[in-house]
Design an enzyme around this catalytic site. Structure first.
Site, PDB file in Angstrom:
ATOM      1  N   ARG A 159       0.827  -1.216   0.000  1.00 44.19           N
ATOM      2  CA  ARG A 159       0.000   0.000   0.000  1.00 44.19           C
ATOM      3  C   ARG A 159       0.864   1.270   0.000  1.00 44.19           C
ATOM      4  NH1 ARG A 159      -4.886  -2.070   3.772  1.00 44.19           N
ATOM      5  NH2 ARG A 159      -6.294  -2.609   2.076  1.00 44.19           N
ATOM      6  N   LYS A 202     -19.968 -15.637   2.781  1.00 43.79           N
ATOM      7  CA  LYS A 202     -21.433 -15.572   2.949  1.00 43.79           C
ATOM      8  C   LYS A 202     -22.161 -14.914   1.784  1.00 43.79           C
ATOM      9  CE  LYS A 202     -20.946 -15.088   7.890  1.00 43.79           C
ATOM     10  NZ  LYS A 202     -20.546 -13.995   8.757  1.00 43.79           N
ATOM     11  N   GLY A 239      -9.094  -7.215  -0.810  1.00 46.62           N
ATOM     12  CA  GLY A 239      -9.324  -8.085   0.348  1.00 46.62           C
ATOM     13  C   GLY A 239      -8.718  -9.459   0.191  1.00 46.62           C
ATOM     14  N   GLY A 250     -13.490  -3.551   0.650  1.00 43.12           N
ATOM     15  CA  GLY A 250     -14.833  -2.997   0.826  1.00 43.12           C
ATOM     16  C   GLY A 250     -15.188  -2.012  -0.274  1.00 43.12           C
TER      17      GLY A 250
END
Ligand code: AMP
Length: 394
Positions: free
Chosen positions: A35, A201, A351, A374
């Protein structure tokens, strides 16, 4: 069109750049400086164009006083100094006289890093709740604001939306690159467009499915969420992950898009989720009551490959199995191998998927790997990200 850093005359201006230095740090050692490296292009551009550079970033979560020590940006200042081969003025404060004096003493081409913006969360979540006074205060320290922290663009915080509300603003090179890649893949994509969705999920991916099912030619579903879709077809999935609340959603999607949503036909199972565990492979219909489905099987890889080889654009979000454990990483690795040899636009959400692809050594074969988990997910849901929406128009 949003303004970019190129639209400003930076010479002798105090330029506040919101970067994403939220890197993993253990005992003051940075595990992965990707990053920091991703922010260098914008920082170097500002230096070369004579700006007085003020960097802001968050690092981890700061809920109590004791979180400060492990979340200080000091190790980042040292690493940044090495990467830029330049002195970095690190200010251990997020506001106050010392910070203001250091900023007033800045010369053109110099770089100052402010301490973790989330230290302000200790006094009533001022940073994370986008406190108006804090945004105004930070804006008062500069002349121009550049947002280059894609990873936080889906959140309205004082250090992005707050400052941008009070200063002329633009996006940096990293945000520009992210937006171009993600937007290009979903607006007017080269077809066929195939979306690979995995992860744990269904709940976390409903927005993406709803948005992309209209845009994509095919959606290949793997990972934990595939078992909820299979359960919606009245198949016994043993003890696999099942998102009971979203069974109806899966049923509706499968009924509406039967030729678009492609589910696994076989699975790799275990009785427990742990390293070195014994695994079995079977067709989905043969799963036993005590099986936990933890990866796609070889026939599913073959099936997915048929769709992928035809595709001109691929968007991938979510690992296809519990890939942190070697025994359940085969499906994800094999799909990486398929993509490696494909001549197509290959966009990877951030992610866990990004980490898996980088760790497995496939980084260089992808067109774009997002730096924001996100943020890229919300982008793919078709949402406008607040950190970008607030930026000045050209
Ligand atoms: P996400 O953040 O939603 O992309 O989910 C990634 C996580 O999903 C990873 O930590 C995987 O270990 C997990 N995952 C993938 N496949 C499965 C599975 N079959 N069962 C349980 N977890 C899974």
């Amino acid at each position: 069109m949003k303004k970019t850093i190129r639209d400003f005359d930076l010479k002798d201006k105090k330029v506040i750049i919101r970067v994403d230095f939220n890197v993993p740090i253990k005992d003051s050692i940075i595990d992965d400086d990707n990053r920091i490296k991703q922010s260098l292009e914008t920082i170097n551009y500002a230096i070369e164009n004579g700006a007085k550079v003020i960097l802001l970033s968050h690092l981890g979560r700061v809920k109590e006083e004791s979180d400060k020590e492990k979340n200080t940006l000091e190790p980042v200042a040292l690493r940044l100094s090495e990467l830029l081969d330049k002195e970095i003025i690190f200010v251990e404060e997020t506001r106050g006289e010392i910070l203001e004096e250091e900023i007033n003493n800045l010369k053109s081409g110099e770089v100052l890093l402010v301490e973790n913006t989330r230290f302000e969360d200790l006094n009533g979540k001022l940073e994370s709740s986008n406190d108006l006074e804090l945004g105004k205060y930070w804006a008062s320290l500069g002349d121009i604001f550049i947002n280059d922290a894609f990873g936080t663009c889906h959140r309205a915080h004082a250090s992005n939306v707050g400052i941008a509300s009070n200063l002329p603003s633009g996006i940096g090179f990293l945000v520009e690159k992210e937006v171009k890649a993600l937007e290009g893949a979903i607006k007017d994509p080269k077809r066929p467009l195939t979306v690979i969705l995995g992860g744990a999920k269904v709940k976390d991916k409903i927005g993406v499915i709803e948005n992309l099912v209209e845009i994509a030619d095919y959606i290949l579903i793997g990972g934990g969420m595939a078992y909820t879709f299979l359960s919606a077809c009245d198949i016994n999935i043993g003890k696999s992950l099942k998102d009971e609340e979203n069974i109806e959603f899966c049923k509706t999607m499968l009924k509406k898009y039967p030729d678009k949503i492609i589910l696994p036909i076989d699975t790799i199972n275990a009785k427990e989720i742990k390293e070195n565990v014994e695994t079995t492979e079977c067709f989905i219909k043969d799963m036993k009551d005590d099986d936990i489905g933890l990866d796609i099987g070889h026939s599913t890889v073959k099936l997915f490959k048929e769709y992928l080889l035809d595709s001109k654009t691929v968007i991938w979000n979510g690992t296809l199995g519990y890939s942190e454990i070697e025994e359940f990483s085969t499906g994800t690795k094999e799909i990486c191998e398929v993509l490696k040899n494909m001549d197509a636009i290959k966009i990877i959400g951030g992610g866990d998927t990004a980490s898996a692809i980088i760790n497995f050594g496939y980084k260089d074969y992808m067109t774009h790997i997002s730096t924001g988990g996100g943020a890229s997910l919300e982008f793919l849901e078709g949402k406008q990200l607040p950190g970008i929406k607030i930026i000045s128009e050209k």
